[in-house]
Design a protein around this motif. Structure first.
Motif, PDB file in Angstrom:
ATOM      1  N   ALA A  75       0.845  -1.194   0.000  1.00  0.00           N
ATOM      2  CA  ALA A  75       0.000   0.000   0.000  1.00  0.00           C
ATOM      3  C   ALA A  75       0.881   1.244   0.000  1.00  0.00           C
ATOM      4  CB  ALA A  75      -0.905  -0.009   1.231  1.00  0.00           C
ATOM      5  N   GLN A  76       0.955   1.878  -1.159  1.00  0.00           N
ATOM      6  CA  GLN A  76       1.758   3.089  -1.262  1.00  0.00           C
ATOM      7  C   GLN A  76       1.161   3.987  -2.336  1.00  0.00           C
ATOM      8  OE1 GLN A  76       5.642   1.600  -2.149  1.00  0.00           O
ATOM      9  NE2 GLN A  76       5.170   1.107  -4.256  1.00  0.00           N
ATOM     10  N   VAL A  77       1.533   5.262  -2.265  1.00  0.00           N
ATOM     11  CA  VAL A  77       1.033   6.244  -3.208  1.00  0.00           C
ATOM     12  C   VAL A  77       2.223   6.993  -3.785  1.00  0.00           C
ATOM     13  CG1 VAL A  77      -0.343   8.344  -3.448  1.00  0.00           C
ATOM     14  CG2 VAL A  77      -1.113   6.549  -1.925  1.00  0.00           C
ATOM     15  N   GLU A  78       2.250   7.137  -5.098  1.00  0.00           N
ATOM     16  CA  GLU A  78       3.281   7.948  -5.738  1.00  0.00           C
ATOM     17  C   GLU A  78       2.874   9.412  -5.605  1.00  0.00           C
ATOM     18  OE1 GLU A  78       4.477   8.758 -10.241  1.00  0.00           O
ATOM     19  OE2 GLU A  78       4.853   6.680  -9.609  1.00  0.00           O
ATOM     20  N   VAL A  79       3.793  10.235  -5.105  1.00  0.00           N
ATOM     21  CA  VAL A  79       3.510  11.651  -4.884  1.00  0.00           C
ATOM     22  C   VAL A  79       4.448  12.466  -5.769  1.00  0.00           C
ATOM     23  CG1 VAL A  79       3.349  13.486  -3.175  1.00  0.00           C
ATOM     24  CG2 VAL A  79       2.857  11.132  -2.502  1.00  0.00           C
ATOM     25  N   LYS A  80       3.874  13.260  -6.658  1.00  0.00           N
ATOM     26  CA  LYS A  80       4.661  14.089  -7.575  1.00  0.00           C
ATOM     27  C   LYS A  80       5.170  15.344  -6.857  1.00  0.00           C
ATOM     28  CE  LYS A  80       2.354  12.480 -11.752  1.00  0.00           C
ATOM     29  NZ  LYS A  80       2.970  11.231 -11.739  1.00  0.00           N
ATOM     30  N   ALA A  81       6.193  15.978  -7.411  1.00  0.00           N
ATOM     31  CA  ALA A  81       6.870  17.114  -6.777  1.00  0.00           C
ATOM     32  C   ALA A  81       5.926  18.238  -6.329  1.00  0.00           C
ATOM     33  CB  ALA A  81       7.957  17.661  -7.693  1.00  0.00           C
ATOM     34  N   PRO A  82       4.959  18.688  -7.158  1.00  0.00           N
ATOM     35  CA  PRO A  82       4.063  19.749  -6.679  1.00  0.00           C
ATOM     36  C   PRO A  82       3.258  19.334  -5.441  1.00  0.00           C
ATOM     37  CG  PRO A  82       3.870  19.510  -9.060  1.00  0.00           C
ATOM     38  CD  PRO A  82       4.706  18.366  -8.576  1.00  0.00           C
ATOM     39  N   ASP A  83       2.842  18.050  -5.425  1.00  0.00           N
ATOM     40  CA  ASP A  83       2.097  17.560  -4.262  1.00  0.00           C
ATOM     41  C   ASP A  83       2.995  17.414  -3.048  1.00  0.00           C
ATOM     42  OD1 ASP A  83      -0.410  17.490  -5.489  1.00  0.00           O
ATOM     43  OD2 ASP A  83      -0.051  15.486  -6.313  1.00  0.00           O
ATOM     44  N   VAL A  84       4.263  17.088  -3.267  1.00  0.00           N
ATOM     45  CA  VAL A  84       5.210  17.007  -2.147  1.00  0.00           C
ATOM     46  C   VAL A  84       5.313  18.374  -1.478  1.00  0.00           C
ATOM     47  CG1 VAL A  84       7.639  16.709  -1.534  1.00  0.00           C
ATOM     48  CG2 VAL A  84       6.535  15.074  -3.046  1.00  0.00           C
ATOM     49  N   ARG A  85       5.431  19.430  -2.276  1.00  0.00           N
ATOM     50  CA  ARG A  85       5.524  20.780  -1.708  1.00  0.00           C
ATOM     51  C   ARG A  85       4.237  21.154  -0.984  1.00  0.00           C
ATOM     52  NH1 ARG A  85       8.381  21.259  -6.500  1.00  0.00           N
ATOM     53  NH2 ARG A  85       6.607  22.059  -7.686  1.00  0.00           N
ATOM     54  N   ARG A  86       3.085  20.796  -1.558  1.00  0.00           N
ATOM     55  CA  ARG A  86       1.803  21.088  -0.913  1.00  0.00           C
ATOM     56  C   ARG A  86       1.674  20.336   0.401  1.00  0.00           C
ATOM     57  NH1 ARG A  86      -2.475  18.199  -0.709  1.00  0.00           N
ATOM     58  NH2 ARG A  86      -1.832  16.837  -2.416  1.00  0.00           N
ATOM     59  N   LEU A  87       2.046  19.047   0.382  1.00  0.00           N
ATOM     60  CA  LEU A  87       1.978  18.244   1.606  1.00  0.00           C
ATOM     61  C   LEU A  87       2.936  18.768   2.667  1.00  0.00           C
ATOM     62  CD1 LEU A  87       1.660  14.699   0.053  1.00  0.00           C
ATOM     63  CD2 LEU A  87      -0.084  15.905   1.373  1.00  0.00           C
ATOM     64  N   LEU A  88       4.108  19.227   2.261  1.00  0.00           N
ATOM     65  CA  LEU A  88       5.050  19.812   3.211  1.00  0.00           C
ATOM     66  C   LEU A  88       4.438  21.032   3.889  1.00  0.00           C
ATOM     67  CD1 LEU A  88       7.812  20.002   4.550  1.00  0.00           C
ATOM     68  CD2 LEU A  88       8.591  21.300   2.555  1.00  0.00           C
ATOM     69  N   ALA A  89       3.755  21.884   3.104  1.00  0.00           N
ATOM     70  CA  ALA A  89       3.090  23.053   3.687  1.00  0.00           C
ATOM     71  C   ALA A  89       1.993  22.621   4.657  1.00  0.00           C
ATOM     72  CB  ALA A  89       2.510  23.935   2.582  1.00  0.00           C
ATOM     73  N   GLU A  90       1.242  21.580   4.304  1.00  0.00           N
ATOM     74  CA  GLU A  90       0.181  21.092   5.186  1.00  0.00           C
ATOM     75  C   GLU A  90       0.766  20.499   6.463  1.00  0.00           C
ATOM     76  OE1 GLU A  90      -2.335  18.445   2.941  1.00  0.00           O
ATOM     77  OE2 GLU A  90      -2.898  20.023   1.516  1.00  0.00           O
ATOM     78  N   VAL A  91       1.859  19.734   6.342  1.00  0.00           N
ATOM     79  CA  VAL A  91       2.506  19.158   7.521  1.00  0.00           C
ATOM     80  C   VAL A  91       3.034  20.269   8.431  1.00  0.00           C
ATOM     81  CG1 VAL A  91       4.546  17.874   8.283  1.00  0.00           C
ATOM     82  CG2 VAL A  91       3.071  16.929   6.537  1.00  0.00           C
TER      83      VAL A  91
END
Length: 143
Positions: free
Chosen positions: A84-100
């Motif tokens: 169970a894993q999800v591929e996360v693209k660079a724009p989503d990585v930056r968005r998730l970092l902001a959310e974290v």
């Protein structure tokens, strides 16, 4: 309320504002798709049903440590499911970092400087420990 631009893959502050909540809908979709794909084969279906019955028994009873993980793994093996894993693209990585970052700021607000709080009732203890410090703890691993 999830204010993410992509709520299906997001990290938000929990309802009590003391924890974060990760949402990754793609994992559920992939899990169910893989389970149904295995279900299409008659022989595999019987193995999946047996594994699901065993999982249901573990969930309904009082299982021993590790028993639930083993039962879930058996269902995954029977259905030929992937990790169970999800591929996360660079724009989503930056968005998730902001959310974290937002979640971390909210959930750790009480931890910052908590050791700096000095109640007046503790003054005698602090004065005593300053005059007579505790002995250093020995490292028991070296013995």
């Amino acid at each position: 309320m999830n204010e993410s631009s992509k709520p299906q893959l997001s990290i938000t502050v929990g309802s009590n504002r003391l924890h974060g909540v990760v949402r990754a809908d793609r994992i559920r979709l992939d899990t169910l798709t893989q389970l149904v794909t295995g279900w299409a084969d008659e022989k595999t279906r019987e193995e999946i049903i047996a594994a699901l019955d065993e999982l249901a028994a573990v969930v309904a009873g009082t299982g021993r440590e590790g028993e639930l993980d083993a039962a879930v793994e058996q269902v995954e093996d029977a259905a030929g499911m992937e990790t169970a894993q999800v591929e996360v693209k660079a724009p989503d990585v930056r968005r998730l970092l902001a959310e974290v970052t937002v979640v971390e700021r909210v959930t750790s607000r009480f931890q910052q400087g908590a050791s700096e709080i000095k109640h007046p009732a503790m003054r005698p203890t602090r004065q005593f420990l300053k005059a007579q410090p505790l002995p250093e703890q020995q490292d028991r691993r070296s013995a």
